[in-house]
Motif scaffolding. Structure first.
Motif, PDB file in Angstrom:
ATOM      1  N   TRP A  10     -23.706-103.532  17.782  1.00  0.00           N
ATOM      2  CA  TRP A  10     -22.532-103.563  18.644  1.00  0.00           C
ATOM      3  C   TRP A  10     -22.511-104.848  19.472  1.00  0.00           C
ATOM      4  CZ3 TRP A  10     -21.892-103.675  23.954  1.00  0.00           C
ATOM      5  CH2 TRP A  10     -20.586-103.519  24.388  1.00  0.00           C
ATOM      6  N   LEU A  13     -21.297-107.690  17.382  1.00  0.00           N
ATOM      7  CA  LEU A  13     -19.840-107.603  17.238  1.00  0.00           C
ATOM      8  C   LEU A  13     -19.139-108.099  18.499  1.00  0.00           C
ATOM      9  CD1 LEU A  13     -19.359-104.152  15.459  1.00  0.00           C
ATOM     10  CD2 LEU A  13     -18.859-106.403  14.515  1.00  0.00           C
ATOM     11  N   THR A  69     -14.980-103.388  17.141  1.00  0.00           N
ATOM     12  CA  THR A  69     -15.990-103.369  18.195  1.00  0.00           C
ATOM     13  C   THR A  69     -15.769-102.196  19.142  1.00  0.00           C
ATOM     14  OG1 THR A  69     -16.201-105.767  18.060  1.00  0.00           O
ATOM     15  CG2 THR A  69     -17.040-104.721  20.054  1.00  0.00           C
TER      16      THR A  69
END
Length: 93
Positions: A10, A13, A69
């Motif tokens: 994450w 991203l 995201t």
């Protein structure tokens, strides 16, 4: 379950979204906002069209990456809260 690798994905991203936003901002700052209509400005018109195409591509990629995201972050948050909830409902031994 260890969610640290998912948090790292994450974060990558999120950094990619910031990089795309920075590239788009720098590209837009060099854009010629004047409208060229004379025939002598044909090369400038083609250059403006190419620049507009590049900025549109950056916008599409940026929006898609932002949605991915946010969605991944929401799934990650739900997974984390589910994991915490499951740990809190265990009967101590």
């Amino acid at each position: 379950m260890n969610i640290l690798p998912l948090v790292a994905i994450w974060a990558v991203l999120a950094v990619a979204v910031l990089v795309i936003a920075g590239i788009r901002m720098m590209s837009a700052s060099h854009e010629d906002d004047s409208i060229h209509l004379r025939e002598g400005d044909a090369s400038v018109i083609h250059q403006q069209a190419a620049y507009a195409g590049k900025i549109q591509w950056l916008d599409r990629v940026g929006k898609a990456l932002t949605v991915a995201t946010v969605a991944f972050g929401l799934v990650l948050a739900a997974l984390y809260f589910y994991q915490v909830w499951m740990e809190s409902t265990k009967i101590p031994s």
